[in-house]
Design a protein around this motif. Structure first.
Motif, PDB file in Angstrom:
ATOM      1  N   TYR A 116    -101.696  40.356  12.332  1.00 25.78           N
ATOM      2  CA  TYR A 116    -101.031  41.414  13.075  1.00 25.78           C
ATOM      3  C   TYR A 116     -99.539  41.132  13.154  1.00 25.78           C
ATOM      4  O   TYR A 116     -99.118  40.024  13.505  1.00 25.78           O
ATOM      5  N   THR A 117     -98.755  42.154  12.836  1.00 24.36           N
ATOM      6  CA  THR A 117     -97.310  41.974  12.734  1.00 24.36           C
ATOM      7  C   THR A 117     -96.590  43.125  13.419  1.00 24.36           C
ATOM      8  O   THR A 117     -96.929  44.297  13.225  1.00 24.36           O
ATOM      9  N   TYR A 118     -95.614  42.754  14.241  1.00 31.94           N
ATOM     10  CA  TYR A 118     -94.710  43.731  14.846  1.00 31.94           C
ATOM     11  C   TYR A 118     -93.372  43.622  14.121  1.00 31.94           C
ATOM     12  O   TYR A 118     -92.765  42.550  14.086  1.00 31.94           O
ATOM     13  N   ALA A 119     -92.926  44.726  13.535  1.00 34.66           N
ATOM     14  CA  ALA A 119     -91.717  44.692  12.710  1.00 34.66           C
ATOM     15  C   ALA A 119     -90.791  45.828  13.094  1.00 34.66           C
ATOM     16  O   ALA A 119     -91.186  46.804  13.748  1.00 34.66           O
ATOM     17  N   LEU A 120     -89.534  45.677  12.696  1.00 33.34           N
ATOM     18  CA  LEU A 120     -88.534  46.736  12.849  1.00 33.34           C
ATOM     19  C   LEU A 120     -88.096  47.174  11.458  1.00 33.34           C
ATOM     20  O   LEU A 120     -87.722  46.334  10.625  1.00 33.34           O
ATOM     21  N   LEU A 121     -88.134  48.490  11.237  1.00 35.38           N
ATOM     22  CA  LEU A 121     -87.690  49.057   9.976  1.00 35.38           C
ATOM     23  C   LEU A 121     -86.292  49.641  10.170  1.00 35.38           C
ATOM     24  O   LEU A 121     -86.103  50.608  10.906  1.00 35.38           O
ATOM     25  N   HIS A 122     -85.285  49.036   9.530  1.00 33.42           N
ATOM     26  CA  HIS A 122     -83.906  49.515   9.580  1.00 33.42           C
ATOM     27  C   HIS A 122     -83.622  50.287   8.293  1.00 33.42           C
ATOM     28  O   HIS A 122     -83.976  49.822   7.197  1.00 33.42           O
TER      29      HIS A 122
END
Length: 730
Positions: free
Chosen positions: A628-634
């Protein structure tokens, strides 16, 4: 001693003397235009041009208007002065392939029209010694000899043509001013420097290249072919009436449509737009099921009055006598029919009180289409056409901004009767950022028609005709500086001239309309993830007659969707790697700091300056994680991109405008990734419509920001991403 002296002199001839080396040193290079020491705040005594002007008589002529300032003094304190102008140009433009003829523009020529005059000014191509290699300028000289044209400010005009038909000619400003690779280059602008005669008396200005709208010579619109089933008799000639516009739906005012008129028609059967009678083809038996009354008025106002209509030809033709009715030639005249079931008539649900049961639709026309004939003052002087009364568009009625349209500075828009519309009533203030809203309208043309769609969007809208993509609009306006309390008496506001910004060119998209029913769709979305203003302003203007065929108003309906409507029309291919984040023209710094390895990608190898504006590009990447991964897409896009995760709408982001490139500013959104599940990231990329190529690209990076883990890049745009061209709107 003599021998040593001789040797020293000999070496000097070979250029080895220290003094000789100093004298041969090239001048210091100045990296950016205007390649000299100029003060950008210099007051030349006149306003610098805000946009490009054109001349109706000659499409090859472009002008820059310099408005003089009353009482202002130039660098020498002797009023406005200008000795020369230099333009930063594409080095491929030379005197060999391009002929440039200078003129001074005039407000009136010998025929009383906007024109030009010859003046004692010259032009020449040059490569400044102080500039870096590969730089070039076009210099306009001897402008001090043209002081006689300074009243009100002169226009400096250039006629750009191919020199003896040679290839590679820079015969328009997009080719001439496109100094690609130059640090001072910005797409869709010309970079000009203005020089006085005093030292350091110079300044420069980026001038937007606004679209050159066609200059129309007025002529009466061509008559439409006769319908297949004329109600009474064929029309031998026509009155000066503009073809009937698309009607409103069945509403409180009834079934309505608008007529327009014009004067000065030599071939028309009446001298003015006078209407004596209007007839509709109807279904048999309608005369015994409904009572019909009519009301009339200006197209921009609610109709008034109550005029009885009568039945003819055994109840198959509805006639309305209108003796002395003169069609308004400015905004048009609206004609509305109120349909009321007769007591004791047809059974409920069977009366002719809706267009599908009233109109006798001709072959090939949709249900609810009446043949309507408008008569002049003579029996065979008439105009016939199809009137699609049925509500054929899906969704709910759109909201109009009305008097609240002051929020957008749009005074340069072609149609003052068009309204800003959206799916929410608070459109000028705070609208939800998603999902995608599609506005629908319906049009019926009896003959093929060429037209232009004028379009402004906050934030972005795509135009579809019969499901086929035509072009996109991103912006085209500025938010106004005014407010109700400061400049709007009695809460009525039209902010013409109140904005502190120059007019911005908006897209004018050419379209070809086939004969028959036409569906018009505007696929729009608001920007970002926060509440903000949203709206669209549209007007479809016929070529030649310049009649408004369709405009944004409350007649339009809307639907919304959170899903990607259609996928790629063909096979997916690897994207083109255009370069690093800091590359020209974008020079993106913010995202380069987050991920220095992210790359600008596009759908063609020249997308950094010549991408098509006639396709929608889908750029995508599949990604799988093991936990499980929490990411930010810029990401940042040129011009606009809508992000979908697994085919579901996330947000729309406007990046760079047609004339604006800022190094900072990106969008970001959280993304949750599940182990063992393929996550598809898709960007729907559009380019603001322009007849010329322009930059269009995408830069993105996905960063793992899960707590208690080191930050790392999970994916970024590079050659591993794929793209396809979107199919038709379904």
């Amino acid at each position: 001693m003599q021998r040593a002296t001789s040797r020293l002199i000999h070496r000097g001839r070979l250029g080895r003397s220290p003094l000789a080396h100093v004298s041969a040193r090239p001048p210091k290079q100045v990296k950016a235009f205007p390649y000299c020491d100029c003060d950008p705040h210099t007051n030349m005594g006149f306003h610098l041009p805000s946009e490009v002007n054109y001349k109706a008589k000659d499409p090859a002529i472009v002008c820059f208007h310099l408005y003089s300032l009353y009482g202002e003094q130039g660098c020498r304190g002797q009023g406005p002065e200008l000795s020369k102008i230099e333009i930063d140009i594409n080095p491929e433009c030379t005197a060999w392939n391009t002929q440039v003829v200078p003129y001074m523009g005039t407000e009136y020529d010998e025929e009383g029209e906007d024109g030009i005059v010859e003046a004692n000014i010259t032009v020449n191509f040059d490569r400044p010694s102080a500039a870096a290699p590969g730089r070039a300028i076009l210099r306009i000289n001897k402008l001090l000899n043209s002081q006689g044209y300074w009243w009100g400010g002169p226009e400096v005009c250039l006629r750009l043509t191919a020199n003896k038909g040679r290839p590679g000619a820079c015969d328009n400003l997009h080719k001439l001013c496109a100094a690609r690779g130059n640090e001072s280059y910005t797409y869709n602008t010309c970079n000009l420097a203005f020089f006085g005669s005093a030292p350091r008396c110079c300044t420069n200005r980026r001038v937007p290249i606004v679209p050159r709208e066609p200059f129309y010579q007025w002529e009466p619109p061509l008559p439409e072919p006769e319908p297949q089933q004329p109600p009474v008799q064929p029309c031998a000639s026509r009155p000066p009436i503009i073809p009937m516009e698309a009607p409103s739906h069945l509403g409180p005012e009834g079934l309505c449509f608008s007529l327009g008129g014009y004067v000065g028609c030599a071939d028309c059967c009446t001298p003015g737009p006078t209407v004596s009678k209007i007839q509709w083809t109807t279904q048999p038996g309608c005369d015994s099921s409904i009572q019909v009354t009519a009301s009339l008025g200006l197209a921009s106002e609610a109709p008034v009055g109550s005029y009885p209509a009568t039945w003819e030809q055994n109840g198959t033709v509805l006639s309305l006598l209108t003796p002395g009715l003169v069609v308004d030639t400015n905004v048009g005249t609206r004609v509305c029919l109120r349909l009321q079931p007769l007591p004791g008539g047809a059974a409920p649900g069977a009366a002719c009180d809706v267009p599908e049961r009233l109109c006798a639709a001709p072959p090939g026309a949709p249900p609810g289409t009446c043949i309507v004939v408008v008569y002049g003052t003579q029996p065979d002087c008439c105009l016939a056409g199809h009137m699609p009364y049925a509500a054929t568009t899906p969704g709910q009625p759109a909201w109009g901004a009305g008097d609240r349209s002051w929020r957008w500075d749009h005074y340069q828009f072609v149609d003052r009767e068009a309204q800003w519309i959206w799916s929410e009533n608070n459109l000028p203030d705070a609208v939800n950022p998603g999902p995608v809203v599609t506005f629908h309208a319906y049009l019926y043309r009896y003959a093929p028609t060429r037209a232009h769609m004028h379009l402004m969007a906050d934030a972005t809208c795509d135009l579809f005709i019969n499901g086929r993509y035509q072009g996109s609009a991103v912006g085209g306006f500025e938010y106004t500086e005014c407010s109700y309390s400061s400049v709007c008496p009695e809460e009525i506001c039209w902010c013409t001239g109140q904005s502190s910004h120059d007019p911005i060119p908006y897209p004018i998209i050419p379209v070809s309309l086939a004969a028959g029913p036409i569906s018009v769709a505007l696929r729009c979305s608001n920007e970002g993830t926060w509440l903000s203003p949203a709206g669209v302003l549209a007007s479809l203007v016929e070529d030649g007659s310049r009649a408004v065929l369709l405009r944004s108003d409350g007649v339009w309906t809307w639907t919304e969707s959170s899903l990607l409507e259609s996928g790629a029309a063909g096979p997916l291919r690897p994207v083109y790697d255009l370069g690093p984040a800091a590359m020209s023209p974008w020079r993106q710094r913010e995202l380069a700091t987050i991920d220095p390895t992210a790359r600008w990608v596009g759908a063609s190898p020249d997308a950094s300056w010549n991408a098509s504006a006639q396709v929608v590009v889908l750029i995508s990447k599949n990604l799988t994680v093991t936990e499980y991964t929490y990411a930010l897409l810029h990401f940042v896009a040129d011009d606009a991109a809508t992000l979908y995760i697994n085919g579901t709408f996330v947000l729309t982001a406007n990046g760079y405008g047609p004339t604006e490139y800022l190094p900072d500013g990106t969008f970001y959104t959280p993304v949750w990734l599940h182990p063992g599940t393929v996550t598809t990231i898709t960007f729907r990329l559009v380019n603001t419509w322009t007849p010329y190529g322009s930059p269009s690209s995408l830069l993105a990076t996905l960063v793992d920001v899960t707590e208690d883990r080191p930050r790392r890049v999970l994916a970024h745009t590079d050659s591993s991403w794929v793209f396809g061209v979107e199919g038709d709107l379904v």
